[in-house]
Design an enzyme around this catalytic site. Structure first.
Site, PDB file in Angstrom:
ATOM      1  N   GLY A 190     -75.996 -69.658  78.650  1.00 29.43           N
ATOM      2  CA  GLY A 190     -76.728 -69.020  79.867  1.00 29.43           C
ATOM      3  C   GLY A 190     -77.775 -67.990  79.346  1.00 29.43           C
TER       4      GLY A 190
ATOM      5  N   CYS B 142     -72.765 -70.817  72.642  1.00 31.60           N
ATOM      6  CA  CYS B 142     -73.904 -69.721  72.906  1.00 31.60           C
ATOM      7  C   CYS B 142     -73.550 -68.497  73.653  1.00 31.60           C
ATOM      8  CB  CYS B 142     -75.049 -70.402  73.270  1.00 31.60           C
ATOM      9  SG  CYS B 142     -76.604 -69.584  73.135  1.00 31.60           S
ATOM     10  N   TYR B 143     -73.964 -68.320  74.661  1.00 33.93           N
ATOM     11  CA  TYR B 143     -73.807 -67.239  75.579  1.00 33.93           C
ATOM     12  C   TYR B 143     -72.284 -67.055  75.997  1.00 33.93           C
ATOM     13  CZ  TYR B 143     -73.492 -64.281  79.983  1.00 33.93           C
ATOM     14  OH  TYR B 143     -73.257 -63.302  80.771  1.00 33.93           O
TER      15      TYR B 143
ATOM     16  N   HIS C 287     -75.928 -74.457  69.765  1.00 33.67           N
ATOM     17  CA  HIS C 287     -75.591 -75.469  70.597  1.00 33.67           C
ATOM     18  C   HIS C 287     -75.145 -76.904  70.034  1.00 33.67           C
ATOM     19  CE1 HIS C 287     -77.311 -73.410  74.199  1.00 33.67           C
ATOM     20  NE2 HIS C 287     -78.231 -72.806  73.246  1.00 33.67           N
TER      21      HIS C 287
ATOM     22  N   GLU D 135     -74.341 -79.181  71.735  1.00 31.95           N
ATOM     23  CA  GLU D 135     -74.591 -80.499  72.511  1.00 31.95           C
ATOM     24  C   GLU D 135     -75.852 -80.961  72.431  1.00 31.95           C
ATOM     25  OE1 GLU D 135     -74.462 -77.396  73.486  1.00 31.95           O
ATOM     26  OE2 GLU D 135     -75.783 -76.735  74.992  1.00 31.95           O
TER      27      GLU D 135
ATOM     28  N   SER E 261     -82.553-100.164  98.494  1.00 29.89           N
ATOM     29  CA  SER E 261     -84.064 -99.779  98.392  1.00 29.89           C
ATOM     30  C   SER E 261     -84.553-100.448  97.435  1.00 29.89           C
ATOM     31  CB  SER E 261     -84.162 -98.133  98.019  1.00 29.89           C
ATOM     32  OG  SER E 261     -83.459 -98.061  96.850  1.00 29.89           O
ATOM     33  N   GLY E 262     -83.829-101.338  96.345  1.00 38.74           N
ATOM     34  CA  GLY E 262     -84.548-101.797  95.227  1.00 38.74           C
ATOM     35  C   GLY E 262     -84.272-100.776  94.104  1.00 38.74           C
ATOM     36  N   GLY E 263     -83.930 -99.736  94.325  1.00 40.76           N
ATOM     37  CA  GLY E 263     -83.644 -98.780  93.044  1.00 40.76           C
ATOM     38  C   GLY E 263     -82.349 -99.042  92.590  1.00 40.76           C
ATOM     39  N   VAL E 264     -82.092 -98.271  91.474  1.00 39.12           N
ATOM     40  CA  VAL E 264     -80.808 -98.630  90.761  1.00 39.12           C
ATOM     41  C   VAL E 264     -79.426 -97.956  91.296  1.00 39.12           C
ATOM     42  CG1 VAL E 264     -79.538 -97.803  88.530  1.00 39.12           C
ATOM     43  CG2 VAL E 264     -82.088 -97.710  88.419  1.00 39.12           C
ATOM     44  N   ASP E 265     -79.740 -96.504  92.050  1.00 42.66           N
ATOM     45  CA  ASP E 265     -78.480 -96.017  92.507  1.00 42.66           C
ATOM     46  C   ASP E 265     -78.012 -96.852  93.766  1.00 42.66           C
ATOM     47  OD1 ASP E 265     -79.392 -94.364  90.751  1.00 42.66           O
ATOM     48  OD2 ASP E 265     -80.286 -92.888  92.121  1.00 42.66           O
ATOM     49  N   SER E 266     -78.971 -97.375  94.888  1.00 46.49           N
ATOM     50  CA  SER E 266     -78.353 -97.969  95.934  1.00 46.49           C
ATOM     51  C   SER E 266     -77.886 -99.208  95.425  1.00 46.49           C
ATOM     52  CB  SER E 266     -79.322 -98.125  97.031  1.00 46.49           C
ATOM     53  OG  SER E 266     -80.591 -98.885  96.629  1.00 46.49           O
ATOM     54  N   ALA E 267     -78.529-100.022  94.242  1.00 45.43           N
ATOM     55  CA  ALA E 267     -78.027-101.233  94.010  1.00 45.43           C
ATOM     56  C   ALA E 267     -76.648-101.235  93.323  1.00 45.43           C
ATOM     57  CB  ALA E 267     -78.991-101.649  92.920  1.00 45.43           C
TER      58      ALA E 267
ATOM     59  N   LYS F 148     -76.792 -90.433  85.893  1.00 44.50           N
ATOM     60  CA  LYS F 148     -77.735 -91.718  86.106  1.00 44.50           C
ATOM     61  C   LYS F 148     -77.349 -92.664  84.591  1.00 44.50           C
ATOM     62  CE  LYS F 148     -81.530 -93.301  88.011  1.00 44.50           C
ATOM     63  NZ  LYS F 148     -81.913 -93.199  89.444  1.00 44.50           N
TER      64      LYS F 148
END
Ligand code: XMP
Length: 523
Positions: A66, A93-94, A181, A183, A235-241, A379
């Site tokens: 943070g 960390c924080y 960190h 991560e 839409s042709g994009g990844v998410d809607s596909a 994603k």
């Protein structure tokens, strides 16, 4: 059935690990790392109460990084009854400093903060999350204050040159803390430490897998839509596909996809959508060939905002016409992702569309219930689900593409000829990036067609043509971006191919502007 499960999202049966967000963008990365260890995680705000945490019955809680200091006025804190729940806690960390401050340890300004790579020395052989780790190892630090005295019950387990207590633990209460960190990739053993916490301290099984995501999502979608009819705008994009593929997996023929082919997509992309979804996946598809209507409505439009508005409004009209043909549809699929949910404050209730959305703006008065199967996914997880469901790599690994398509990459008027020119140049840019093996490293790479002209010479002929601007950026989330340091040989090939293969183009420029101050798109 929980409230969330009714909304079609992927949610496993396991108890989640909650990542508490202290507001500095570390939480998402930690949540992703936990999931990479195959443990389901969710991000919660630091204002969550201990009672609310108890209600979620988490397997563990991780406090993220943070602001730099717990002593700063208004520094975020957390309900300290959380330590009495008996739930394992890891402070990072924080988060580590907060644990120290809240449980009676000392956090002091030593005057020597640490930023960047430093060396961690493990001092306690029984350090649970540092078990089997090298005694000295590089870690990534970013702190101003340091824990100088651990709280009662805690044992320091490691130190660094400027952090006397770089790690500490209270084994009995199952509370662990690290100043660095774990991560980030610059802490090479960090993932192993997180796994020790998740597997050994929290007792989580590594069961959050692609199969479990798909299984739980499929049951949630079935529970939500029953035998109702569902529509999805592709839409042709990844998410809607991927969202469409998941819904299809769950309810098969109850799904109808609408694909509005605007004529403003990349070369061959429209055909590929039809090929993939209709022929391969067997999804019912309404394919609206709308290029003529788009060109008609864009004639003479040169202002970027006017273009976007015209495209958005036409999309709404066409989508309404198409959806009107599917009269009994009650549900609408949206490819909303987890970062959008977190950033918008994270509600889980059933939402009815009220405003513009990423498919390009949908009607305000449509009365659909949303199905959002990707609401809990990042994603990279969406891509893996897509692969698992058999979507082709060209779709799953496709770079982001704006809703208004190539229109916002054509400066000036959008005409069929100018779109064809840009499609050819854009295909060359993407082909060469792919051939160089850089496609997955680069966030977006594309061509822009400018409306200025410059003089050139080809053979013995003077030319007076348009330039193509090549834009390639690296980014984590599109909020900020840097121009990609593409190899000169690659830029040379792109330039020479575009000038030789695309009629009317006699010059190629490379955009070396980061975001900010530039945006990724040109309009
Ligand atoms: P900018 O140009 O604002 O773009 O830096 C950030 C990211 O958003 C994409 N983009 C859009 N995506 N509809 C979308 O779905 C849009 O209207 C739109 N405009 C920009 C852009 O490609 C980049 O990834």
């Amino acid at each position: 059935m929980t409230d969330e499960l009714r909304h079609g999202e992927a949610r496993p049966q396991d108890r989640p690990v909650l990542v508490v967000d202290f507001g500095a963008q570390y939480a998402q990365l930690i949540a992703r790392r936990v999931r990479e260890a195959h443990v389901y995680s969710e991000i919660v705000p630091h204002t969550i109460t201990a009672a609310e945490v108890a209600e979620r019955a988490p397997a563990g809680v991780i406090f993220s990084g943070g602001p730099k200091s717990v002593h700063v006025e208004g520094a975020p804190t957390i309900d300290d009854s959380i330590y009495d729940l008996g739930v394992p806690v890891l402070g990072i960390c924080y988060g580590a400093q907060l644990i120290a401050a809240q449980l009676g340890g000392q956090v002091a300004r030593t005057g020597r903060g640490e930023y960047g790579r430093t060396t961690l020395t493990v001092s306690e052989p029984d350090a649970v999350i540092l078990a089997d780790q090298p005694e000295r190892q590089p870690v990534w630090m970013s702190h101003f204050d340091s824990i100088t005295g651990p709280p009662p019950g805690f044992t320091p387990t490691a130190s660094s040159p400027d952090a006397p207590v770089a790690a500490m633990q209270d084994v009995a209460r199952r509370i662990h803390a690290v100043q660095f960190h774990p991560e980030v990739v610059h802490t090479p053993h960090g993932q192993a430490m997180l796994e020790r916490f998740l597997y050994d301290v929290c007792g989580c099984p590594p069961s959050w897998t692609m199969t479990s995501i798909i299984d739980s999502s499929v049951s949630a979608i079935r529970a939500q839509v029953g035998d109702g009819r569902v529509i999805c705008a592709l839409s042709g994009g990844v998410d809607s596909a991927v969202a469409a593929a998941l819904v299809h997996e769950a309810v098969g023929p109850q799904l109808t996809c609408v694909f509005v082919d605007t004529g403003l997509m990349r070369l061959g992309e429209g055909d590929q959508v039809v090929e993939t979804f209709h022929r391969h996946q067997g999804i019912e598809l309404v394919h609206v060939r709308a290029a003529d209507r788009y060109f008609e409505c864009l004639a003479g439009v040169t202002d970027p905002e006017d273009k976007r508005k015209a495209i958005g409004e036409l999309f709404i009209r066409i989508f309404e016409e198409a959806a009107g043909g599917i009269s009994d549809a009650r549900f609408l699929v949206q490819g909303t992702l987890y970062p959008d949910v977190v950033e918008s404050g994270g509600g889980t209730g059933a939402s009815v569309i009220k405003s513009h959305h990423n498919v390009g703006g949908l009607p305000e008065d449509m009365d659909f219930e949303l199905v959002e199967p990707l609401r809990n996914l990042f994603k990279d997880e969406v891509r893996r689900v897509g692969e698992e469901l058999g979507l082709p790599a060209e779709i799953v690994w496709r770079q982001p593409f704006p809703g208004p398509g190539l229109a916002v990459r054509i400066i000036g008027e959008v005409t069929p000829e100018r779109v064809a020119t840009l499609q050819r140049a854009d295909a060359i840019v993407r082909e060469e990036i792919r051939a160089a093996g850089l496609e997955r490293e680069i966030w977006q790479a594309f061509a822009v067609l400018a409306d200025i002209r410059s003089v050139g010479v080809m053979g013995d002929e003077r030319t007076y043509g348009h330039p193509i601007i090549v834009r390639a950026v690296t980014s984590e989330d599109a909020m900020t971006a840097d121009w990609a340091r593409l190899p000169h040989e690659l830029l040379e090939r792109v330039s020479s191919r575009i000038v030789n293969e695309v009629p009317g183009i006699n010059r190629v420029a490379y955009d070396i502007t980061s975001k900010p101050p530039g945006t990724i798109e040109w309009e």
